[in-house]
Design a protein around this motif. Structure first.
Motif, PDB file in Angstrom:
ATOM      1  N   UNK A 136     131.412  51.025 100.246  1.00  0.00           N
ATOM      2  CA  UNK A 136     130.359  50.542  99.531  1.00  0.00           C
ATOM      3  C   UNK A 136     130.954  49.130  98.756  1.00  0.00           C
ATOM      4  N   UNK A 137     130.302  48.144  98.972  1.00  0.00           N
ATOM      5  CA  UNK A 137     130.872  46.860  98.233  1.00  0.00           C
ATOM      6  C   UNK A 137     129.695  46.384  97.145  1.00  0.00           C
ATOM      7  N   UNK A 138     130.126  46.214  95.931  1.00  0.00           N
ATOM      8  CA  UNK A 138     129.069  45.834  95.036  1.00  0.00           C
ATOM      9  C   UNK A 138     128.838  44.367  94.915  1.00  0.00           C
ATOM     10  N   UNK A 139     127.773  43.724  95.334  1.00  0.00           N
ATOM     11  CA  UNK A 139     127.648  42.326  95.436  1.00  0.00           C
ATOM     12  C   UNK A 139     126.735  41.943  94.349  1.00  0.00           C
ATOM     13  N   UNK A 140     125.745  40.937  94.411  1.00  0.00           N
ATOM     14  CA  UNK A 140     125.002  40.744  93.520  1.00  0.00           C
ATOM     15  C   UNK A 140     123.816  39.909  94.164  1.00  0.00           C
ATOM     16  N   UNK A 141     122.741  39.907  93.362  1.00  0.00           N
ATOM     17  CA  UNK A 141     121.557  38.806  94.072  1.00  0.00           C
ATOM     18  C   UNK A 141     121.976  37.343  94.028  1.00  0.00           C
ATOM     19  N   UNK A 142     122.885  37.140  92.813  1.00  0.00           N
ATOM     20  CA  UNK A 142     123.422  35.714  92.632  1.00  0.00           C
ATOM     21  C   UNK A 142     123.981  35.083  93.896  1.00  0.00           C
ATOM     22  N   UNK A 143     124.451  35.943  94.855  1.00  0.00           N
ATOM     23  CA  UNK A 143     124.740  35.518  96.283  1.00  0.00           C
ATOM     24  C   UNK A 143     124.040  34.991  96.859  1.00  0.00           C
ATOM     25  N   UNK A 158     128.259  36.022  97.775  1.00  0.00           N
ATOM     26  CA  UNK A 158     127.905  35.981  98.977  1.00  0.00           C
ATOM     27  C   UNK A 158     129.139  36.484 100.044  1.00  0.00           C
ATOM     28  N   UNK A 159     130.187  36.148  99.747  1.00  0.00           N
ATOM     29  CA  UNK A 159     131.363  36.515 100.483  1.00  0.00           C
ATOM     30  C   UNK A 159     131.260  38.060 100.738  1.00  0.00           C
ATOM     31  N   UNK A 160     131.063  38.748  99.722  1.00  0.00           N
ATOM     32  CA  UNK A 160     130.954  40.112  99.709  1.00  0.00           C
ATOM     33  C   UNK A 160     129.886  40.621 100.549  1.00  0.00           C
ATOM     34  N   UNK A 161     128.664  40.132 100.405  1.00  0.00           N
ATOM     35  CA  UNK A 161     127.504  40.321 101.428  1.00  0.00           C
ATOM     36  C   UNK A 161     127.880  40.185 102.677  1.00  0.00           C
ATOM     37  N   UNK A 162     128.322  39.007 103.254  1.00  0.00           N
ATOM     38  CA  UNK A 162     128.874  38.723 104.376  1.00  0.00           C
ATOM     39  C   UNK A 162     129.701  39.573 104.977  1.00  0.00           C
ATOM     40  N   UNK A 163     130.894  39.937 104.255  1.00  0.00           N
ATOM     41  CA  UNK A 163     131.719  40.775 104.436  1.00  0.00           C
ATOM     42  C   UNK A 163     131.213  42.183 105.080  1.00  0.00           C
ATOM     43  N   UNK A 164     130.250  42.599 104.224  1.00  0.00           N
ATOM     44  CA  UNK A 164     129.943  43.832 104.391  1.00  0.00           C
ATOM     45  C   UNK A 164     128.961  43.848 105.657  1.00  0.00           C
ATOM     46  N   UNK A 165     128.242  42.798 105.753  1.00  0.00           N
ATOM     47  CA  UNK A 165     127.309  42.917 107.127  1.00  0.00           C
ATOM     48  C   UNK A 165     128.435  42.892 108.261  1.00  0.00           C
ATOM     49  N   UNK A 181     125.648  46.619  98.139  1.00  0.00           N
ATOM     50  CA  UNK A 181     124.679  46.770  96.903  1.00  0.00           C
ATOM     51  C   UNK A 181     124.658  45.526  96.167  1.00  0.00           C
ATOM     52  N   UNK A 182     123.497  44.900  96.065  1.00  0.00           N
ATOM     53  CA  UNK A 182     123.139  43.833  95.227  1.00  0.00           C
ATOM     54  C   UNK A 182     122.261  43.570  93.982  1.00  0.00           C
ATOM     55  N   UNK A 183     122.863  44.228  93.027  1.00  0.00           N
ATOM     56  CA  UNK A 183     122.096  44.220  91.826  1.00  0.00           C
ATOM     57  C   UNK A 183     121.649  42.876  91.123  1.00  0.00           C
ATOM     58  N   UNK A 184     120.807  42.965  90.439  1.00  0.00           N
ATOM     59  CA  UNK A 184     120.362  41.714  89.580  1.00  0.00           C
ATOM     60  C   UNK A 184     120.939  42.093  88.003  1.00  0.00           C
ATOM     61  N   UNK A 185     120.410  41.450  86.927  1.00  0.00           N
ATOM     62  CA  UNK A 185     121.150  41.915  85.715  1.00  0.00           C
ATOM     63  C   UNK A 185     120.999  43.371  85.363  1.00  0.00           C
ATOM     64  N   UNK A 213     119.257  54.014  92.388  1.00  0.00           N
ATOM     65  CA  UNK A 213     118.612  53.370  93.638  1.00  0.00           C
ATOM     66  C   UNK A 213     119.663  52.936  94.628  1.00  0.00           C
ATOM     67  N   UNK A 214     120.809  52.724  94.349  1.00  0.00           N
ATOM     68  CA  UNK A 214     121.734  52.412  95.368  1.00  0.00           C
ATOM     69  C   UNK A 214     122.078  53.440  95.956  1.00  0.00           C
ATOM     70  N   UNK A 215     122.273  54.907  95.570  1.00  0.00           N
ATOM     71  CA  UNK A 215     122.790  55.885  96.246  1.00  0.00           C
ATOM     72  C   UNK A 215     121.474  56.404  97.283  1.00  0.00           C
ATOM     73  N   UNK A 216     120.043  56.142  96.858  1.00  0.00           N
ATOM     74  CA  UNK A 216     119.029  56.301  97.778  1.00  0.00           C
ATOM     75  C   UNK A 216     119.440  55.362  99.062  1.00  0.00           C
ATOM     76  N   UNK A 217     119.568  54.156  98.959  1.00  0.00           N
ATOM     77  CA  UNK A 217     120.053  53.453  99.820  1.00  0.00           C
ATOM     78  C   UNK A 217     121.097  53.925 100.736  1.00  0.00           C
ATOM     79  N   UNK A 218     122.153  54.620 100.078  1.00  0.00           N
ATOM     80  CA  UNK A 218     123.442  55.045 100.567  1.00  0.00           C
ATOM     81  C   UNK A 218     123.023  56.382 101.382  1.00  0.00           C
ATOM     82  N   UNK A 219     122.217  57.082 100.861  1.00  0.00           N
ATOM     83  CA  UNK A 219     121.660  58.220 101.606  1.00  0.00           C
ATOM     84  C   UNK A 219     120.941  58.061 103.098  1.00  0.00           C
ATOM     85  N   UNK A 220     120.362  56.824 102.720  1.00  0.00           N
ATOM     86  CA  UNK A 220     119.214  56.609 103.819  1.00  0.00           C
ATOM     87  C   UNK A 220     120.228  55.478 105.097  1.00  0.00           C
TER      88      UNK A 220
END
Length: 260
Positions: A136-143, A158-165, A181-185, A213-220
């Motif tokens: 699980x990699x914590x990214x950000x909507x800023x990416x 953005x790198x974290x998101x691309x790497x994860x995908x 996981x892409x949090x905002x503030x 919320x992230x763990x709901x996504x994790x379980x899904x």
């Protein structure tokens, strides 16, 4: 009954990492907690082990330090109990691109990019060999938003998101789940460390709500989880448009608008 896989969490002394630790401990997972602040880790480890009857190991490390990073890599390679990696450690950006100095740029890339990649690379072969596990990699909507004027931080996320995908495409068919996981503030100490005045922000999510919320996504088994995104179709539309763009690439020659 087999005991759940142990979970190694970076940046786990406070905030998102500490909340992930509490949630996985509640689920019965043993933990390996990684952060710079040993005193805080020790307190958290004692609290979680007593409350949830799990084993909690403390591994103090500064992931921008090569020796410390190597120690955590070895732990991920060698400890067969660890089946989940939460790449949470990161640092934010205060000020514009012109306000950054060389040392801070190096630190941000070392923590947000290099350590995330190397730790994933350390555990991935063992997880693939077992045909099970998760990263699980914590990214950000800023990416997703260069308009936010946090160019370096946003680029690292953005790198974290691309790497994860990419890892989900490569490792998913071999039994390893990869989630970004892409949090905002979110209400964490990262803002204070970055020297950002949170009172300027109109809204901010509580860290418990973010992690739950992230763990709901994790379980899904979602590849990308964006807790603050309320219109789910936006992400699907973005991926459809991106794939259509890739389909329109004709690498044999330049597009007509570039030929004179």
């Amino acid at each position: 009954m087999n005991r759940p896989a142990a979970v190694l969490i970076t940046g786990s002394s406070t905030g998102i990492g500490a909340t992930y630790a509490a949630r996985f401990a509640q689920r019965g997972h043993d933990l390996v907690l990684v952060a710079r602040d040993k005193a805080r880790l020790d307190v958290l480890a004692q609290q979680l082990s007593e409350k949830f009857d799990v084993t909690v190991e403390v591994l103090p490390a500064d992931l921008t330090n090569q020796d410390d990073l190597l120690r955590v890599e070895r732990k991920l390679r060698d400890d067969e109990r660890i089946g989940v990696l939460i790449n949470n450690a990161g640092m934010g950006q205060s000020g514009s691109f012109l306000d950054q100095d060389a040392q801070r740029i190096e630190q941000m890339i070392a923590l947000n990019v290099t350590s995330v990649t190397r730790l994933a690379a350390a555990i991935a072969p063992r997880l693939v060999n077992n045909g099970d596990g998760a990263i699980v990699n914590i990214g950000s909507v800023v990416g997703l938003a260069p308009e936010f004027s946090m160019s370096i931080y946003g680029a690292t996320k953005s790198y974290v998101q691309f790497l994860s995908q990419g890892l989900q495409i490569e490792l998913g068919p071999r039994g390893v789940y990869v989630q970004a996981v892409l949090p905002a503030a979110t209400r964490t100490e990262l803002w204070d460390r970055a020297g950002i005045d949170v009172s300027r922000l109109a809204e901010m999510m509580d860290v418990e709500e973010l992690v739950d919320a992230a763990l709901v996504g994790y379980d899904r088994r979602e590849p990308i989880t964006i807790p603050p995104l309320h219109v789910e179709e936006r992400w699907a539309s973005l991926q459809t448009a991106r794939q259509a763009l890739i389909g329109d690439l004709k690498q044999g020659q330049a597009a007509a608008r570039y030929r004179q």
